[in-house]
Design a protein around this motif. Structure first.
Motif, mmCIF file in Angstrom:
data_model
loop_
_atom_site.group_PDB
_atom_site.id
_atom_site.type_symbol
_atom_site.label_atom_id
_atom_site.label_comp_id
_atom_site.label_asym_id
_atom_site.label_seq_id
_atom_site.Cartn_x
_atom_site.Cartn_y
_atom_site.Cartn_z
ATOM 1 N N LEU A 39 0.796 -1.181 0.080
ATOM 2 C CA LEU A 39 0.136 0.008 -0.052
ATOM 3 C C LEU A 39 0.908 1.259 -0.228
ATOM 4 O O LEU A 39 0.254 2.316 -0.345
ATOM 5 N N LYS A 40 1.931 1.149 0.431
ATOM 6 C CA LYS A 40 2.937 2.502 0.560
ATOM 7 C C LYS A 40 3.100 2.805 -0.795
ATOM 8 O O LYS A 40 3.466 3.883 -1.311
ATOM 9 N N ASN A 41 2.834 2.170 -2.007
ATOM 10 C CA ASN A 41 3.300 2.592 -3.410
ATOM 11 C C ASN A 41 2.319 3.664 -3.579
ATOM 12 O O ASN A 41 2.362 4.414 -4.531
ATOM 13 N N TYR A 42 1.100 3.867 -3.030
ATOM 14 C CA TYR A 42 -0.010 4.568 -3.316
ATOM 15 C C TYR A 42 0.261 6.070 -2.335
ATOM 16 O O TYR A 42 -0.477 7.131 -2.641
ATOM 17 N N GLN A 43 1.307 6.189 -1.626
ATOM 18 C CA GLN A 43 1.355 7.414 -0.670
ATOM 19 C C GLN A 43 2.370 8.181 -1.824
ATOM 20 O O GLN A 43 3.273 7.751 -2.601
#
Ligand SMILES: [Zn+2]
Length: 460
Positions: A39-43
């Motif tokens: 999910l960090k890819n979406y930060q």
């Protein structure tokens, strides 16, 4: 001058380091977060992608290159620097990543539509990959100093990790003061086929070193090859099949290379070999166009023949060809992705072979906690594949000497050539492993170590 770890700090994926000097803003790698960190890819990036002058890419694994199309989508227009194989392999890896993202999105859309919710869109599309490839404008050979600006120069050296992989050595002048910084990227395991051993580095003031296996020792590659042969003999002598889940890049080519050696030594039983992965097939072809990056031994083989070719080897690119393997009940070695059993064609082969005690399942890569591969290794008697229960009766082999990462010994040996650095920063690893590695470095080399926090500002 400062460095900000924007990924790969206290974690094993998403490698991305920002280096700011008086003159330049440079990124070293821009990798995808994977597994639990996905999910960090979406930060948003913690910097303005438009402001980056250069992106230096160490190698083509997606945890190092997988966010480049996103960076370009967000406005990055600087220059990407890498070796030639890294550029070509990145193209294949990124196109495949965008395809997988799109397919996952389509599947999620079908499921969620019934609930009225919308799935998260793919991070990027094929178009973004093609745009990103246009920015790979500087291809460097190893050991040729390249000036990024008046006061900053760069040297890529062979990291011995995968074909074309490099580590980064930067010299930065601040006034009359010279600061030398090393970023290890991923460092290879010694005595592996195809690639050379990692080159010893030059003395540096600051070192950022990966710590994936900073806490352990691998078995030798020779022992691991014998284990692989045992696993093959086990299944083929019982009229079963051998399933090898494998990464498409480097691992699949190594297995083919080793199988060819067994064949030439007269040790490989009669069998059919299937390379059942379109990505691995494309990469294997690409490997034969860059023999100048092989080690001496592989190069010698290349002068006489294709090092990855042997009789009865079938490249099954199309889905129909892959499905046809399901009817083969004996005498087959099947190499397919994904290496972690989190998707891909290998799941179909497991469905047809895992419940048969005459078959063998051979793990040649790390299986993280929570994955199907790990459950099988941990001895679960039944697992679920495509929603169906499948008994685990095949003989399971775990072979760790195929790893493309240096172990503690290899990392410390590499580090011992860095002179007397002011500080060593441990990155790209799990925190517990880093602590063990840090103690080992301090005891054996006397270097001061730090484990930086993600997004912390490190003044050098
Ligand atoms: Zn890697």
């Amino acid at each position: 001058m400062k460095v900000v770890p924007c990924g790969g700090a206290k974690g094993v994926t998403g490698s991305c380091f920002l280096l700011e000097t008086d003159e330049l803003r440079i990124l070293i790698d821009c990798g995808l977060f994977q597994g639990a960190d996905e999910l960090k890819n979406y930060q948003p990036f913690p910097f303005d992608p438009k402001s980056i002058d250069y992106l230096i890419l160490t190698h083509a694994h997606v945890d190092h290159c997988g966010r480049i199309p996103l960076l370009v989508r967000e406005g990055f227009r600087g220059k990407i620097i890498s070796t030639r194989p890294t550029e070509k392999l990145s193209r294949l890896m990124l196109l495949d990543a965008s395809k997988v993202m799109y397919e996952n999105y389509k599947t999620a859309l079908k499921k969620l539509q019934r609930t009225g919710k919308a799935p998260t869109p793919p991070l990027y599309e094929e178009y973004d990959v093609l745009e990103a490839m246009e920015l790979f404008t500087i291809r460097l050979p190893y050991n040729e100093e390249f000036k990024l600006s008046r006061r900053v120069s760069l040297l890529l050296k062979d990291a011995g990790h995968i074909l074309g992989s490099s580590y980064v050595y930067l010299k930065v002048y601040e006034g009359s003061k010279l600061k030398r910084i090393l970023f290890s990227g991923d460092l290879g395991n010694k005595n592996k086929p195809i690639v050379k051993d990692p080159e010893p580095p030059e003395p540096a003031d600051y070192v950022f070193i990966e710590s994936t296996y900073g806490d352990r020792r691998h078995k030798s590659f020779e022992e691991s090859k014998e284990e692989l042969l045992q696993a093959i003999n086990y299944a083929l002598s019982r009229d079963g099949n051998v399933i090898i889940p494998s990464y498409a890049l480097e691992r699949a080519q190594e297995i083919l290379y080793v199988l060819r050696e067994f064949y030439e030594q007269g040790r490989l039983p009669r069998c059919s070999i299937y390379l059942d992965s379109p990505l691995a097939i494309a990469i294997t072809k690409l490997f034969t166009s860059h023999p100048e990056f092989y080690d001496r031994e592989a190069y010698k083989v290349f002068l006489e023949k294709n090092p990855f070719e042997l009789p009865n080897l079938y490249y099954t690119k199309e889905v129909e060809e892959s499905k046809a393997i399901n009817s083969v009940s004996s005498g087959a070695i099947i190499i397919a992705g994904s290496g972690m059993l989190d998707g891909g064609r290998v799941l179909h082969h497991l469905k047809y072979n895992l419940w048969r005690e005459e078959c063998s399942l051979v793990f040649v890569g790390y299986q993280p906690r929570g994955t199907l591969g790990r459950k099988i290794i941990d001895g679960e008697e039944k697992v679920r594949i495509f929603g169906e229960e499948v008994a685990v009766r095949a003989k399971v082999y775990t072979i760790n000497g195929f790893s493309s990462h240096a172990d503690q010994e290899g990392l410390i040996d590499w580090l011992s050539h860095t002179g007397n650095p002011k500080r060593v920063f441990l990155v790209h690893g799990e925190e517990e492993k880093m602590k063990t590695f840090s103690r080992a470095i301090e005891e054996r080399l006397g270097f001061r170590c730090s484990i930086p926090e993600p997004f912390s500002q490190i003044d050098l």
